[in-house]
Scaffold this motif. Structure first.
Motif, PDB file in Angstrom:
ATOM      1  N   UNK A 119       5.535  27.948  19.857  1.00 18.12           N
ATOM      2  CA  UNK A 119       6.117  26.939  19.238  1.00 18.12           C
ATOM      3  C   UNK A 119       5.947  26.521  17.690  1.00 18.12           C
ATOM      4  N   UNK A 120       6.729  26.380  16.732  1.00 18.40           N
ATOM      5  CA  UNK A 120       6.611  26.366  15.523  1.00 18.40           C
ATOM      6  C   UNK A 120       6.216  24.820  15.264  1.00 18.40           C
ATOM      7  N   UNK A 121       5.452  24.753  14.284  1.00 17.94           N
ATOM      8  CA  UNK A 121       5.229  23.289  13.775  1.00 17.94           C
ATOM      9  C   UNK A 121       6.741  22.385  13.807  1.00 17.94           C
ATOM     10  N   UNK A 122       7.561  23.002  13.180  1.00 20.06           N
ATOM     11  CA  UNK A 122       8.680  22.535  13.001  1.00 20.06           C
ATOM     12  C   UNK A 122       9.384  21.996  14.533  1.00 20.06           C
ATOM     13  N   UNK A 123       9.391  23.183  15.042  1.00 25.07           N
ATOM     14  CA  UNK A 123       9.846  22.633  16.672  1.00 25.07           C
ATOM     15  C   UNK A 123       9.265  21.729  17.359  1.00 25.07           C
ATOM     16  N   UNK A 124       7.716  21.761  17.227  1.00 25.79           N
ATOM     17  CA  UNK A 124       6.916  20.954  17.881  1.00 25.79           C
ATOM     18  C   UNK A 124       7.224  19.351  17.312  1.00 25.79           C
ATOM     19  N   UNK A 125       7.090  19.187  16.138  1.00 30.05           N
ATOM     20  CA  UNK A 125       7.316  17.947  15.506  1.00 30.05           C
ATOM     21  C   UNK A 125       8.562  17.388  15.994  1.00 30.05           C
ATOM     22  N   UNK A 126       9.764  18.306  16.134  1.00 31.53           N
ATOM     23  CA  UNK A 126      11.221  17.697  16.632  1.00 31.53           C
ATOM     24  C   UNK A 126      11.004  17.125  18.110  1.00 31.53           C
ATOM     25  N   UNK A 127      10.257  17.961  18.727  1.00 32.00           N
ATOM     26  CA  UNK A 127      10.192  17.616  20.216  1.00 32.00           C
ATOM     27  C   UNK A 127       9.252  16.198  20.437  1.00 32.00           C
ATOM     28  N   UNK A 128       7.957  16.187  19.616  1.00 34.08           N
ATOM     29  CA  UNK A 128       7.368  14.992  19.864  1.00 34.08           C
ATOM     30  C   UNK A 128       8.102  13.816  19.313  1.00 34.08           C
ATOM     31  N   UNK A 182       6.598  12.480  11.103  1.00 31.99           N
ATOM     32  CA  UNK A 182       6.970  11.170  10.487  1.00 31.99           C
ATOM     33  C   UNK A 182       8.145  10.809   9.962  1.00 31.99           C
ATOM     34  N   UNK A 183       8.771  11.777   9.296  1.00 33.03           N
ATOM     35  CA  UNK A 183      10.346  11.432   8.673  1.00 33.03           C
ATOM     36  C   UNK A 183      11.131  11.340   9.866  1.00 33.03           C
ATOM     37  N   UNK A 184      11.061  12.228  10.839  1.00 37.38           N
ATOM     38  CA  UNK A 184      12.002  11.981  11.970  1.00 37.38           C
ATOM     39  C   UNK A 184      11.610  10.663  12.699  1.00 37.38           C
ATOM     40  N   UNK A 185      10.156  10.247  12.827  1.00 36.98           N
ATOM     41  CA  UNK A 185      10.050   8.844  13.291  1.00 36.98           C
ATOM     42  C   UNK A 185      10.882   7.984  12.484  1.00 36.98           C
ATOM     43  N   UNK A 196      14.475   7.825  13.150  1.00 38.72           N
ATOM     44  CA  UNK A 196      14.765   7.320  14.483  1.00 38.72           C
ATOM     45  C   UNK A 196      14.669   5.719  14.464  1.00 38.72           C
ATOM     46  N   UNK A 197      13.559   4.993  13.814  1.00 36.28           N
ATOM     47  CA  UNK A 197      13.734   3.756  13.832  1.00 36.28           C
ATOM     48  C   UNK A 197      14.433   3.096  13.115  1.00 36.28           C
ATOM     49  N   UNK A 198      15.125   3.717  12.064  1.00 32.92           N
ATOM     50  CA  UNK A 198      16.203   3.344  11.144  1.00 32.92           C
ATOM     51  C   UNK A 198      17.482   3.225  12.183  1.00 32.92           C
ATOM     52  N   UNK A 199      17.595   4.298  12.926  1.00 31.46           N
ATOM     53  CA  UNK A 199      18.875   4.492  13.629  1.00 31.46           C
ATOM     54  C   UNK A 199      19.086   3.460  14.685  1.00 31.46           C
ATOM     55  N   UNK A 200      17.798   3.000  15.131  1.00 30.90           N
ATOM     56  CA  UNK A 200      18.011   1.911  16.155  1.00 30.90           C
ATOM     57  C   UNK A 200      17.599   0.496  15.842  1.00 30.90           C
ATOM     58  N   UNK A 201      17.330   0.075  14.539  1.00 32.23           N
ATOM     59  CA  UNK A 201      16.917  -1.045  14.085  1.00 32.23           C
ATOM     60  C   UNK A 201      15.373  -1.461  14.546  1.00 32.23           C
ATOM     61  N   UNK A 202      14.713  -0.406  14.898  1.00 31.06           N
ATOM     62  CA  UNK A 202      13.111  -0.583  15.178  1.00 31.06           C
ATOM     63  C   UNK A 202      12.241  -0.667  14.021  1.00 31.06           C
ATOM     64  N   UNK A 203      11.561  -1.484  14.219  1.00 33.24           N
ATOM     65  CA  UNK A 203      10.370  -1.604  13.011  1.00 33.24           C
ATOM     66  C   UNK A 203       9.214  -0.661  13.212  1.00 33.24           C
ATOM     67  N   UNK A 204       8.810   0.019  12.129  1.00 38.54           N
ATOM     68  CA  UNK A 204       7.889   0.984  11.797  1.00 38.54           C
ATOM     69  C   UNK A 204       6.434   0.400  11.789  1.00 38.54           C
TER      70      UNK A 204
END
Length: 444
Positions: free
Chosen positions: A175-184, A223-226, A229-237
């Motif tokens: 698994x590549x770093x990019x694929x793993x980051x997306x899955x995590x 963390x860019x993905x995180x 995701x938080x922004x998409x659902x109005x969740x605070x990081x």
């Protein structure tokens, strides 16, 4: 006989009587290289003349004033400094006395933010397994260190956990770093959808995982993905940089390398360098505005928050880091530390991983390098390494593996930012001796 309840009741500790630079000295005159900064605290080493002078000067003016009556110049100046250096969007500072207090305050701020906004149904906190966010009850409930949580579980608020971004343990073969980051990162979105997006308050994460798993950095764009995701659902990081922040990884804030800003950031340890107890929450403009335009106050407080002695010490620490370009040394000596650890342990039969950033690195010990099987917890390999290191005049920060076997015993290395090349070499040499001696004693 001692009347103190020490961390460990049985056994005795040497008495520290002094320190200078990277060394501490005990009552018997023995010198120890502080290769862990205590617990990644002593970023300027010991007896730094500028910090000592700042404390004397502040003490001559005023040592304490309760924040319900007064503010102080020291606290105001520290707030200005921290906001000036903060990631974009973080506009205000809440000063407390340590990391656990900072995390508690951030959790309560996050909840109050949604109450002020008219969304009182939001109640869920999501964090990550193998994390550590402090020992007070809210912080302990948020953390994912199961051993620390177990006996206090009946007292803890309900929280939810997903796997960390921990490539050594959780990335699949090929698994590549990019694929793993997306899955995590997807694990967070799945959990938010499971709980109901309108009921989730915040996601809490260490930017670089600290002591529980041992200096674990994220990979790729996790963390860019995180953040998205938080922004998409109005969740605070909420990013917990109590251990990994304030220059420890080579940038003042670890999230700078991730290219994101959180809604809250908790800091401590390297903020004051151990010269006084201090921590802080950095909060975003939208949080402050919700309070200012709503109830007009944050319903929280501690007796010693904004303490002028602590603020003066922290300000002196931060000014020294800037003036002396110490982050450049963190990067340079971090590179040397990585190279020396790789040279000493890269082919070691029982070192499975060498990881970290800057002067925040760790080695993970395993019984079988091929399968990554940890040592049995009962062997307490980490404790033996600590004893062997102390005998050699070396302070490192070993931790046991997780109870689910998802991380083995590991040793954290986090020396002061002033460390010199020859001291890096000595640290790794003595650590190698301690590791080998500990494993020999176990007949491994």
């Amino acid at each position: 006989m001692t009347h103190l309840l020490h961390r460990q009741i049985h056994g005795s500790l040497p008495v520290a009587i002094g320190g200078k630079g990277i060394e501490l000295i005990d009552a018997g005159g023995k010198h120890y290289i502080d290769a862990s900064g205590g617990a990644a605290v002593s970023c300027l080493g010991h007896a730094h003349p500028d910090v000592v002078a700042a404390l004397h000067s502040q003490f001559d003016r005023i040592a304490y004033a309760h924040t319900s009556f007064f503010t102080t110049e020291a606290a105001e100046r520290l707030g200005d400094r921290l906001v000036e250096d903060a990631p974009p969007g973080l506009s205000h500072v809440y000063l407390v006395s340590g990391g656990s207090e900072a995390v508690e305050a951030a959790l309560k701020m996050a909840r109050q933010y949604f109450v002020e906004k008219g969304e009182p149904q939001r109640r869920h906190i999501i964090a990550r397994r193998q994390s550590y966010h402090g020992n007070t009850l809210g912080a302990l409930a948020t953390g994912g260190n199961e051993w620390r949580r177990a006996q206090f579980r009946p007292l803890l608020i309900e929280t939810h956990h997903v796997d960390p971004c921990f490539a050594y343990r959780f990335r699949e073969p090929g698994e590549t770093d990019e694929a793993y980051a997306a899955r995590a990162a997807q694990a967070l979105e799945d959990k938010i959808l499971e709980l109901g997006p309108e009921e989730v308050i915040a996601f809490v994460a260490e930017t670089v995982v600290g002591a529980t798993a041992g200096a674990v950095p994220p990979v790729a764009d996790y963390f860019k993905r995180i953040r998205a995701i938080c922004d998409r659902y109005g969740v605070l990081l909420i990013l917990d940089e109590v251990m990994c922040g304030m220059g420890r990884t080579g940038t003042l804030h670890a999230c700078q390398l991730e290219g994101i800003s959180p809604d809250f950031m908790t800091i401590a340890k390297g903020l004051g360098g151990g010269y006084q107890p201090i921590g802080a929450v950095l909060l975003g403009r939208q949080i402050f505005d919700a309070f200012a335009n709503g109830s007009g106050f944050f319903q929280h407080g501690h007796t010693y928050m904004g303490h002028p002695m602590a603020a003066a010490a922290a300000l002196a620490v931060q000014e020294a880091i800037h003036r002396d370009l110490l982050l450049d040394n963190v990067k340079a000596m971090g590179g040397r530390l990585t190279a020396r650890l790789q040279a000493r342990f890269g082919n070691h039969l029982h070192i499975g991983d060498i990881r970290g950033r800057g002067l925040f690195q760790a080695i993970e010990l395993v019984a079988d390098r091929g399968t990554k099987e940890p040592f049995a917890p009962g062997l307490k390999v980490h404790a033996k390494i600590k004893r062997q290191a102390m005998q050699r005049g070396l302070m490192v920060y070993p931790m046991g593996g997780t109870i689910d076997g998802a991380c083995g015993d590991h040793v954290l290395i986090a020396p002061p930012f002033i460390v010199a090349p020859h001291e890096i070499d000595t640290i790794v040499e003595r650590l190698g001796e301690a590791v080998d001696a500990a494993l020999r004693d176990f007949e491994i």
